[in-house]
Design a protein around this motif. Sequence first.
Motif, PDB file in Angstrom:
ATOM      1  N   ARG A  11     -12.089  -3.736  13.547  1.00 40.86           N
ATOM      2  CA  ARG A  11     -11.109  -4.323  12.630  1.00 40.86           C
ATOM      3  C   ARG A  11     -11.218  -3.701  11.237  1.00 40.86           C
ATOM      4  O   ARG A  11     -10.210  -3.406  10.599  1.00 40.86           O
ATOM      5  CB  ARG A  11     -11.287  -5.831  12.562  1.00 40.86           C
ATOM      6  N   ASN A  12     -12.439  -3.508  10.759  1.00 43.26           N
ATOM      7  CA  ASN A  12     -12.626  -2.910   9.437  1.00 43.26           C
ATOM      8  C   ASN A  12     -12.084  -1.483   9.380  1.00 43.26           C
ATOM      9  O   ASN A  12     -11.449  -1.089   8.399  1.00 43.26           O
ATOM     10  CB  ASN A  12     -14.107  -2.908   9.061  1.00 43.26           C
ATOM     11  N   ARG A  13     -12.330  -0.735  10.451  1.00 44.52           N
ATOM     12  CA  ARG A  13     -11.817   0.634  10.486  1.00 44.52           C
ATOM     13  C   ARG A  13     -10.289   0.633  10.459  1.00 44.52           C
ATOM     14  O   ARG A  13      -9.673   1.429   9.743  1.00 44.52           O
ATOM     15  CB  ARG A  13     -12.315   1.350  11.752  1.00 44.52           C
ATOM     16  N   GLN A  14      -9.691  -0.276  11.221  1.00 47.93           N
ATOM     17  CA  GLN A  14      -8.236  -0.344  11.244  1.00 47.93           C
ATOM     18  C   GLN A  14      -7.682  -0.752   9.884  1.00 47.93           C
ATOM     19  O   GLN A  14      -6.643  -0.248   9.454  1.00 47.93           O
ATOM     20  CB  GLN A  14      -7.769  -1.331  12.311  1.00 47.93           C
ATOM     21  N   ASN A  15      -8.390  -1.647   9.196  1.00 44.35           N
ATOM     22  CA  ASN A  15      -7.964  -2.034   7.850  1.00 44.35           C
ATOM     23  C   ASN A  15      -7.971  -0.841   6.905  1.00 44.35           C
ATOM     24  O   ASN A  15      -7.078  -0.703   6.056  1.00 44.35           O
ATOM     25  CB  ASN A  15      -8.871  -3.133   7.297  1.00 44.35           C
ATOM     26  N   ILE A  16      -8.976   0.016   7.051  1.00 45.55           N
ATOM     27  CA  ILE A  16      -9.051   1.221   6.218  1.00 45.55           C
ATOM     28  C   ILE A  16      -7.880   2.152   6.526  1.00 45.55           C
ATOM     29  O   ILE A  16      -7.215   2.661   5.626  1.00 45.55           O
ATOM     30  CB  ILE A  16     -10.391   1.951   6.437  1.00 45.55           C
ATOM     31  N   VAL A  17      -7.632   2.369   7.808  1.00 48.23           N
ATOM     32  CA  VAL A  17      -6.537   3.261   8.207  1.00 48.23           C
ATOM     33  C   VAL A  17      -5.198   2.713   7.737  1.00 48.23           C
ATOM     34  O   VAL A  17      -4.356   3.450   7.226  1.00 48.23           O
ATOM     35  CB  VAL A  17      -6.544   3.455   9.744  1.00 48.23           C
ATOM     36  N   ASP A  18      -4.998   1.409   7.891  1.00 47.43           N
ATOM     37  CA  ASP A  18      -3.731   0.801   7.472  1.00 47.43           C
ATOM     38  C   ASP A  18      -3.534   0.919   5.964  1.00 47.43           C
ATOM     39  O   ASP A  18      -2.450   1.264   5.495  1.00 47.43           O
ATOM     40  CB  ASP A  18      -3.687  -0.674   7.882  1.00 47.43           C
ATOM     41  N   ALA A  19      -4.589   0.612   5.215  1.00 46.66           N
ATOM     42  CA  ALA A  19      -4.495   0.702   3.756  1.00 46.66           C
ATOM     43  C   ALA A  19      -4.250   2.145   3.321  1.00 46.66           C
ATOM     44  O   ALA A  19      -3.425   2.413   2.442  1.00 46.66           O
ATOM     45  CB  ALA A  19      -5.773   0.155   3.115  1.00 46.66           C
ATOM     46  N   ALA A  20      -4.980   3.065   3.943  1.00 48.01           N
ATOM     47  CA  ALA A  20      -4.813   4.480   3.595  1.00 48.01           C
ATOM     48  C   ALA A  20      -3.411   4.958   3.939  1.00 48.01           C
ATOM     49  O   ALA A  20      -2.815   5.743   3.196  1.00 48.01           O
ATOM     50  CB  ALA A  20      -5.854   5.328   4.320  1.00 48.01           C
ATOM     51  N   GLY A  21      -2.871   4.507   5.062  1.00 44.13           N
ATOM     52  CA  GLY A  21      -1.517   4.898   5.433  1.00 44.13           C
ATOM     53  C   GLY A  21      -0.520   4.509   4.369  1.00 44.13           C
ATOM     54  O   GLY A  21       0.314   5.315   3.951  1.00 44.13           O
ATOM     55  N   ARG A  22      -0.608   3.264   3.919  1.00 49.26           N
ATOM     56  CA  ARG A  22       0.309   2.803   2.864  1.00 49.26           C
ATOM     57  C   ARG A  22       0.109   3.586   1.573  1.00 49.26           C
ATOM     58  O   ARG A  22       1.079   4.028   0.944  1.00 49.26           O
ATOM     59  CB  ARG A  22       0.092   1.313   2.591  1.00 49.26           C
ATOM     60  N   MET A  23      -1.139   3.744   1.176  1.00 50.00           N
ATOM     61  CA  MET A  23      -1.430   4.365  -0.124  1.00 50.00           C
ATOM     62  C   MET A  23      -1.179   5.869  -0.125  1.00 50.00           C
ATOM     63  O   MET A  23      -0.648   6.421  -1.082  1.00 50.00           O
ATOM     64  CB  MET A  23      -2.871   4.052  -0.526  1.00 50.00           C
ATOM     65  N   PHE A  24      -1.563   6.549   0.957  1.00 50.57           N
ATOM     66  CA  PHE A  24      -1.333   7.992   1.029  1.00 50.57           C
ATOM     67  C   PHE A  24       0.163   8.304   1.021  1.00 50.57           C
ATOM     68  O   PHE A  24       0.613   9.234   0.357  1.00 50.57           O
ATOM     69  CB  PHE A  24      -1.961   8.581   2.294  1.00 50.57           C
ATOM     70  N   ARG A  25       0.944   7.522   1.775  1.00 52.48           N
ATOM     71  CA  ARG A  25       2.371   7.787   1.854  1.00 52.48           C
ATOM     72  C   ARG A  25       3.091   7.453   0.547  1.00 52.48           C
ATOM     73  O   ARG A  25       4.038   8.135   0.161  1.00 52.48           O
ATOM     74  CB  ARG A  25       3.015   7.023   3.017  1.00 52.48           C
ATOM     75  N   SER A  26       2.648   6.405  -0.131  1.00 56.63           N
ATOM     76  CA  SER A  26       3.353   5.984  -1.341  1.00 56.63           C
ATOM     77  C   SER A  26       2.856   6.672  -2.603  1.00 56.63           C
ATOM     78  O   SER A  26       3.627   6.873  -3.553  1.00 56.63           O
ATOM     79  CB  SER A  26       3.246   4.464  -1.512  1.00 56.63           C
ATOM     80  N   GLN A  27       1.573   7.069  -2.628  1.00 56.80           N
ATOM     81  CA  GLN A  27       0.997   7.644  -3.849  1.00 56.80           C
ATOM     82  C   GLN A  27       0.591   9.107  -3.719  1.00 56.80           C
ATOM     83  O   GLN A  27       0.456   9.800  -4.722  1.00 56.80           O
ATOM     84  CB  GLN A  27      -0.245   6.837  -4.266  1.00 56.80           C
TER      85      GLN A  27
END
Length: 202
Positions: A11-27
Amino acid sequence: MPRITKEDKVRNRQNIVDAAGRMFRSQGIDAVGIAELMKEAGLTHGGFYNHFASKNDLAVEVCGTSFAASLGVLAQEIEDGHDEAGSPLERVVARYLSAAHRDAEDGGCPSSALVTDAGRQSEAVQRAYAGGVEGYLAGFTAEFLREAEAKGQTPDPDQARRRAIRLLGELVGTMMLARAVRHVEPSLSDEILQAGRDHALD
């Protein structure tokens, strides 16, 4: 300290991937620091390296998973076939070149959100991006061939592939232009999107 279970780690790994997906794509990939990313994921800074050897490894995974999600939507549109909103590709164009996609807080589809970043990253990230591009081209090509057959035409794989490349290029380029001017010239941004929707499938 409480022991971290296998489920917690997944779950923690998926949270990292999800957060990174949002942040990498937007920023942008380079604009996001690990501390900032882990805070967004609700985890401590030091925990990052329990899941990824480097930010580059994370970027590769994010690129792959982001494209997988987008290609899943494309596959569903094609599977749904023609409906009152038009053909599958007409719906794809309308959704991709929409104000909602342009303004998406998570950056939307990686094909446009990561296009500039990908060329500045490692070969591994570029390969993950190229794999996503090929996925779109394969989907578009197959649908152009299916449309030709439905019209009683002789399918031409080379022509369908060229049309697919042109379509993806127009979608990505139009979205990048619309985003580049949306804050200072919102009416121009809307005009760019409208022109793209009107002519992407000409």
